[in-house]
Design a protein around this motif. Structure first.
Motif, PDB file in Angstrom:
ATOM      1  N   ASN A  84       1.227  -1.086   0.121  1.00 36.87           N
ATOM      2  CA  ASN A  84      -0.214   0.406  -0.435  1.00 36.87           C
ATOM      3  C   ASN A  84       1.158   1.633  -0.201  1.00 36.87           C
ATOM      4  N   SER A  85       0.192   3.217  -0.818  1.00 38.64           N
ATOM      5  CA  SER A  85       1.184   3.957  -0.271  1.00 38.64           C
ATOM      6  C   SER A  85       1.571   3.688   0.488  1.00 38.64           C
ATOM      7  N   VAL A  86       0.591   3.955   1.757  1.00 38.53           N
ATOM      8  CA  VAL A  86       1.400   4.527   2.831  1.00 38.53           C
ATOM      9  C   VAL A  86       2.870   4.217   3.104  1.00 38.53           C
ATOM     10  N   LYS A  87       2.464   2.480   3.089  1.00 32.58           N
ATOM     11  CA  LYS A  87       3.819   1.715   3.563  1.00 32.58           C
ATOM     12  C   LYS A  87       5.087   2.335   2.659  1.00 32.58           C
ATOM     13  N   LYS A  88       4.830   2.561   1.816  1.00 35.42           N
ATOM     14  CA  LYS A  88       5.663   2.365   1.039  1.00 35.42           C
ATOM     15  C   LYS A  88       6.277   3.901   1.326  1.00 35.42           C
ATOM     16  N   ALA A  89       5.532   5.148   1.259  1.00 37.24           N
ATOM     17  CA  ALA A  89       6.036   6.156   1.436  1.00 37.24           C
ATOM     18  C   ALA A  89       6.600   5.991   3.178  1.00 37.24           C
ATOM     19  N   LEU A  90       6.295   5.214   3.994  1.00 42.49           N
ATOM     20  CA  LEU A  90       6.904   5.784   5.424  1.00 42.49           C
ATOM     21  C   LEU A  90       8.314   4.877   5.117  1.00 42.49           C
ATOM     22  N   ILE A  91       8.312   4.095   4.006  1.00 39.41           N
ATOM     23  CA  ILE A  91       9.562   3.371   3.878  1.00 39.41           C
ATOM     24  C   ILE A  91      10.940   4.722   2.627  1.00 39.41           C
ATOM     25  N   LEU A  92       9.888   4.805   2.626  1.00 37.30           N
ATOM     26  CA  LEU A  92      11.121   6.061   1.538  1.00 37.30           C
ATOM     27  C   LEU A  92      11.097   7.533   2.604  1.00 37.30           C
ATOM     28  N   PHE A  93      10.362   7.702   3.146  1.00 35.04           N
ATOM     29  CA  PHE A  93      10.570   8.680   4.291  1.00 35.04           C
ATOM     30  C   PHE A  93      12.167   8.497   5.824  1.00 35.04           C
ATOM     31  N   VAL A  94      11.168   7.345   5.652  1.00 36.29           N
ATOM     32  CA  VAL A  94      12.369   6.348   6.554  1.00 36.29           C
ATOM     33  C   VAL A  94      14.098   7.209   6.687  1.00 36.29           C
ATOM     34  N   ALA A  95      14.278   5.862   4.810  1.00 36.37           N
ATOM     35  CA  ALA A  95      15.241   6.015   3.753  1.00 36.37           C
ATOM     36  C   ALA A  95      15.625   7.558   3.275  1.00 36.37           C
ATOM     37  N   GLY A  96      15.054   8.313   3.307  1.00 44.10           N
ATOM     38  CA  GLY A  96      15.318   9.506   2.959  1.00 44.10           C
ATOM     39  C   GLY A  96      16.507  10.914   3.931  1.00 44.10           C
ATOM     40  N   GLY A 115      20.730  13.373  -5.927  1.00 49.67           N
ATOM     41  CA  GLY A 115      20.815  12.998  -5.572  1.00 49.67           C
ATOM     42  C   GLY A 115      19.874  12.066  -4.989  1.00 49.67           C
ATOM     43  N   ALA A 116      19.041  12.640  -4.758  1.00 50.90           N
ATOM     44  CA  ALA A 116      17.194  12.297  -4.023  1.00 50.90           C
ATOM     45  C   ALA A 116      16.775  11.263  -5.439  1.00 50.90           C
ATOM     46  N   ILE A 117      16.513  13.210  -6.230  1.00 50.86           N
ATOM     47  CA  ILE A 117      16.168  11.602  -7.403  1.00 50.86           C
ATOM     48  C   ILE A 117      16.699  10.530  -7.745  1.00 50.86           C
ATOM     49  N   LEU A 118      17.864  10.457  -7.997  1.00 51.78           N
ATOM     50  CA  LEU A 118      18.223   9.436  -8.229  1.00 51.78           C
ATOM     51  C   LEU A 118      17.923   8.129  -7.183  1.00 51.78           C
ATOM     52  N   LEU A 119      18.013   8.182  -6.171  1.00 45.50           N
ATOM     53  CA  LEU A 119      18.655   7.903  -4.981  1.00 45.50           C
ATOM     54  C   LEU A 119      16.443   7.761  -4.951  1.00 45.50           C
ATOM     55  N   ASP A 120      15.850   7.824  -5.647  1.00 43.90           N
ATOM     56  CA  ASP A 120      13.899   7.755  -4.837  1.00 43.90           C
ATOM     57  C   ASP A 120      13.907   6.932  -6.287  1.00 43.90           C
ATOM     58  N   ASP A 121      14.250   6.773  -7.483  1.00 45.25           N
ATOM     59  CA  ASP A 121      13.704   6.301  -8.631  1.00 45.25           C
ATOM     60  C   ASP A 121      14.448   4.567  -8.307  1.00 45.25           C
ATOM     61  N   TYR A 122      15.904   5.008  -7.767  1.00 46.73           N
ATOM     62  CA  TYR A 122      16.364   3.167  -7.934  1.00 46.73           C
ATOM     63  C   TYR A 122      15.584   2.282  -6.726  1.00 46.73           C
ATOM     64  N   LEU A 123      15.722   2.932  -5.684  1.00 49.06           N
ATOM     65  CA  LEU A 123      14.521   2.289  -4.462  1.00 49.06           C
ATOM     66  C   LEU A 123      12.851   2.272  -5.185  1.00 49.06           C
ATOM     67  N   ARG A 124      12.569   2.788  -6.038  1.00 47.94           N
ATOM     68  CA  ARG A 124      11.375   2.225  -6.373  1.00 47.94           C
ATOM     69  C   ARG A 124      10.755   1.380  -7.246  1.00 47.94           C
ATOM     70  N   ARG A 139      13.780  -1.218  -7.865  1.00 51.07           N
ATOM     71  CA  ARG A 139      14.679  -2.046  -6.586  1.00 51.07           C
ATOM     72  C   ARG A 139      13.434  -2.312  -5.789  1.00 51.07           C
ATOM     73  N   TRP A 140      13.149  -2.354  -4.498  1.00 47.47           N
ATOM     74  CA  TRP A 140      12.210  -2.600  -3.654  1.00 47.47           C
ATOM     75  C   TRP A 140      11.363  -2.434  -3.622  1.00 47.47           C
ATOM     76  N   PHE A 141      10.237  -1.672  -4.908  1.00 42.49           N
ATOM     77  CA  PHE A 141       8.861  -2.046  -5.397  1.00 42.49           C
ATOM     78  C   PHE A 141       8.746  -2.730  -6.812  1.00 42.49           C
ATOM     79  N   GLY A 142       9.454  -2.861  -7.176  1.00 42.29           N
ATOM     80  CA  GLY A 142       9.359  -3.511  -8.611  1.00 42.29           C
ATOM     81  C   GLY A 142       8.519  -2.445  -9.657  1.00 42.29           C
ATOM     82  N   GLU A 143       9.056  -1.059  -9.524  1.00 40.01           N
ATOM     83  CA  GLU A 143       8.422   0.376 -10.363  1.00 40.01           C
ATOM     84  C   GLU A 143       8.916   0.441 -11.289  1.00 40.01           C
TER      85      GLU A 143
END
Length: 137
Positions: free
Chosen positions: A2-14, A115-124, A126-130
């Motif tokens: 779900n999008s809330v869980k994904k946002a929380l994971i990305l929030f913590v990573a960032g 750097g944040a754009i590249l990292l966010d895209d990479y995490l999405r 690798r981690w979320f199959g986007e």
């Protein structure tokens, strides 16, 4: 996922990444910077999600820098002025506004947002199959 869980994971990573960047460059940080960094990471990461990969990366980076500056101003007014925590003070820098934001740091946020754009895209990807990231330069 779900999008809330994904946002929380990305929030913590960032937030964690920004906190570590501050430790590397300043030698210290403040807990509020984890929150501000996480929020900025989410907002900058949403540029591709909302505006698409077709927008040239340099424009995404510039928009990211402006987003970070706005978040920095609002959080600075809350954290530094209202709560009196004095986490940062740009008063001695030229072109500052109330000591909370500075043109110099707005310019420094450009490569940081890249750097944040590249990292966010990479995490999405690798981690979320986007969608696999691709960029226009």
């Amino acid at each position: 996922m779900n999008s809330v869980k994904k946002a929380l994971i990305l929030f913590v990573a960032g937030g964690g990444a920004y906190y570590l960047i501050e430790l590397m460059f300043r030698g210290y940080s403040h807990g509020s910077m984890f929150l501000v960094g996480g929020l900025c990471f989410l907002l900058v990461g949403l540029l591709n999600e909302q505006l698409s990969f077709d927008m040239p990366l340099k424009w995404q980076m510039l928009l990211g820098s402006l987003l970070i500056t706005v978040v920095e101003l609002i959080s600075g007014l809350i954290v530094n002025s209202w709560l009196g925590l004095n986490v940062w003070d740009y008063s001695s820098l030229p072109f500052n506004l109330w000591g909370q934001i500075s043109l110099l740091f707005t310019i420094l946020w450009i490569p940081l947002s890249g750097g944040a754009i590249l990292l966010d895209d990479y995490l999405r990807y690798r981690w979320f199959g986007e969608e696999r990231p691709h960029y226009r330069f």
